[in-house]
Design an enzyme around this catalytic site. Structure first.
Site, PDB file in Angstrom:
ATOM      1  CG  ASP A 100      -1.778   1.218   1.353  1.00  0.00           C
ATOM      2  OD1 ASP A 100      -2.239   1.709   0.295  1.00  0.00           O
ATOM      3  OD2 ASP A 100      -1.997   1.715   2.470  1.00  0.00           O
ATOM      4  CB  SER A 101       0.252   4.771  -0.712  1.00  0.00           C
ATOM      5  OG  SER A 101      -0.970   4.822  -0.001  1.00  0.00           O
ATOM      6  CE1 TYR A 106       2.949   5.616  -3.133  1.00  0.00           C
ATOM      7  CE2 TYR A 106       1.810   3.848  -4.270  1.00  0.00           C
ATOM      8  CZ  TYR A 106       2.931   4.319  -3.623  1.00  0.00           C
ATOM      9  OH  TYR A 106       4.020   3.504  -3.490  1.00  0.00           O
ATOM     10  N   GLY A 107      -2.617   9.276  -3.555  1.00  0.00           N
ATOM     11  CA  GLY A 107      -3.948   9.685  -4.009  1.00  0.00           C
ATOM     12  C   GLY A 107      -4.020  10.987  -4.769  1.00  0.00           C
ATOM     13  CB  CYS A 113      -2.638   1.104  -2.589  1.00  0.00           C
ATOM     14  SG  CYS A 113      -2.799   2.851  -2.903  1.00  0.00           S
ATOM     15  CG  ASN A 114      -9.178   1.273  -2.817  1.00  0.00           C
ATOM     16  OD1 ASN A 114     -10.204   0.851  -3.322  1.00  0.00           O
ATOM     17  ND2 ASN A 114      -8.800   0.904  -1.597  1.00  0.00           N
ATOM     18  CB  THR A 115      -4.396   5.435  -5.245  1.00  0.00           C
ATOM     19  OG1 THR A 115      -5.288   6.073  -4.334  1.00  0.00           O
ATOM     20  CG2 THR A 115      -3.898   6.441  -6.253  1.00  0.00           C
ATOM     21  CD  GLU A 122      -2.101   8.516   7.282  1.00  0.00           C
ATOM     22  OE1 GLU A 122      -1.115   9.175   7.598  1.00  0.00           O
ATOM     23  OE2 GLU A 122      -2.091   7.550   6.506  1.00  0.00           O
ATOM     24  CB  CYS A 142      -9.813   5.063   0.324  1.00  0.00           C
ATOM     25  SG  CYS A 142      -8.331   5.667   1.155  1.00  0.00           S
ATOM     26  CB  THR A 143      -6.123   1.323   2.185  1.00  0.00           C
ATOM     27  OG1 THR A 143      -5.592   2.630   2.006  1.00  0.00           O
ATOM     28  CG2 THR A 143      -5.679   0.408   1.100  1.00  0.00           C
ATOM     29  CG  HIS A 144      -6.337   5.539   5.189  1.00  0.00           C
ATOM     30  ND1 HIS A 144      -5.507   5.092   4.199  1.00  0.00           N
ATOM     31  CD2 HIS A 144      -5.558   6.221   6.070  1.00  0.00           C
ATOM     32  CE1 HIS A 144      -4.280   5.488   4.455  1.00  0.00           C
ATOM     33  NE2 HIS A 144      -4.269   6.174   5.581  1.00  0.00           N
TER      34      HIS A 144
HETATM   35  N1  DGL Z   1      -3.823   3.902   0.058  1.00  0.00           N
HETATM   36  C1  DGL Z   1      -4.519   4.943  -0.639  1.00  0.00           C
HETATM   37  C2  DGL Z   1      -5.775   4.345  -1.306  1.00  0.00           C
HETATM   38  O1  DGL Z   1      -6.256   3.314  -0.928  1.00  0.00           O
HETATM   39  C3  DGL Z   1      -4.917   6.081   0.286  1.00  0.00           C
HETATM   40  C4  DGL Z   1      -3.730   6.903   0.771  1.00  0.00           C
HETATM   41  C5  DGL Z   1      -2.984   7.612  -0.343  1.00  0.00           C
HETATM   42  O2  DGL Z   1      -3.491   8.595  -0.915  1.00  0.00           O
HETATM   43  O3  DGL Z   1      -1.875   7.178  -0.642  1.00  0.00           O
HETATM   44  O4  DGL Z   1      -6.268   4.924  -2.233  1.00  0.00           O
END
Ligand code: DGL
Length: 282
Positions: free
Chosen positions: A15-16, A47-48, A78-80, A157, A189-191
């Site tokens: 993940d990012s 990454y977003g 990571c979704n992004t 976060e 999104c992972t979060h």
């Molecule tokens: N991990 C990113 C996602 O799932 C969220 C955090 C980021 O922007 O890197 O899209």
């Protein structure tokens, strides 16, 4: 390497940052015997709000590191990165690589009764329209309403899971989707799974929340089973965590909330891994 030996290799997950630990939690729940190696690219988070080329480059470098660690399968938690880099990863690597978009899309279509699905995610995920494409490939009659929520990741976060500011932001982002009569909302999104209870409070009981972490774990089970890659060891799997920067305090919150009990975290450098070193094919 035979399939029997490959089965004993770890699953690589990246993940990012730390948010992908929600996917680790879901995989551990379904596959307690699997060894997991998690890489969180905390040095280059987020990454977003980056562009496709950058996200592809970062993802190629990390997938290279994970295959060098012997990963039998890579999960792009990571979704992004799933939205923007998955096609490029599939071109370069020959081991199975699973993202979070397809399983989330499948679950959304299965849950929606009125065929009006909401998707929330980072700016890059929403701009890529990856969920929209994946959902409409399964059912072209589904209307997808997407909303970028750039302020949610920083609030999560900071551990502000049910803070009034977070609830206000959720109304700001979600009220327009509720007004559009969505009956299903993809947490893209992972979060966001860490915010599931608060989001449920804002959208009410009528809207089904699709957790991309849980659905991705289900797909990992299928791919391992179909490829004969399940680890049959008679012991619990280990979880190794590596971050590219160790200063992020969110790690401790995530570890506690997700009850992962991570004892050791290593710091790794992925920047500078060249493409020549990445396509390690077993
Ligand atoms: N991990 C990113 C996602 O799932 C969220 C955090 C980021 O922007 O890197 O899209």
């Amino acid at each position: 390497m035979s399939n029997l030996n490959r089965a004993e290799q770890p699953i690589g997950i990246f993940d990012s940052g730390i948010g992908g630990l929600t996917v680790v939690r879901a995989i551990k729940d379904l596959l307690p015997k699997e060894d997991l190696f998690y890489l969180g690219d905390t040095a280059r988070l987020p990454y977003g709000n980056k562009d496709r080329l950058t996200i592809e480059r970062y993802s190629l470098e990390i997938a290279g590191l994970l295959t060098a660690e012997g990963a039998k399968l890579v999960v792009v938690a990571c979704n992004t990165a799933s939205a923007l880099a998955l096609p490029r990863l599939h071109e370069v690597f020959r081991i199975p690589i699973i993202g979070v978009i397809e399983s989330g899309a499948r679950a959304a279509v299965a849950h929606s009764r009125n065929r009006r699905v909401g998707v929330i995610g980072t700016r890059a995920t929403v701009a890529s329209r990856a969920y929209e494409r994946a959902i409409q490939t399964i059912d072209p009659a589904v209307t997808v309403l997407s909303q970028a929520c750039p302020l949610l990741v920083p609030l999560i976060e900071e551990g502000m899971f049910d803070h009034s500011v977070t609830i206000e932001m959720l109304h700001h982002y979600l009220d327009p989707l509720i007004a559009e009569r969505i009956d299903t909302l993809v947490l893209g999104c992972t979060h966001y799974p860490l915010l599931k209870k608060t989001i449920a409070g804002v959208v009410g009981d009528e809207i089904v929340l699709v957790d991309s972490a849980e659905n991705c774990a289900g797909q990992v089970v299928e791919v391992l089973r179909d490829g004969g890659l399940e680890n049959r060891a008679e012991r619990p799997g280990y979880l190794e965590v590596a971050l590219t920067d160790s200063s992020n305090p969110f790690f401790k919150t995530a570890d506690r909330v997700l009850e992962l009990n991570i004892s050791r975290v290593q710091t790794r450098i992925v920047q500078g891994v060249t493409l020549a070193a990445t396509p390690v094919v077993p």
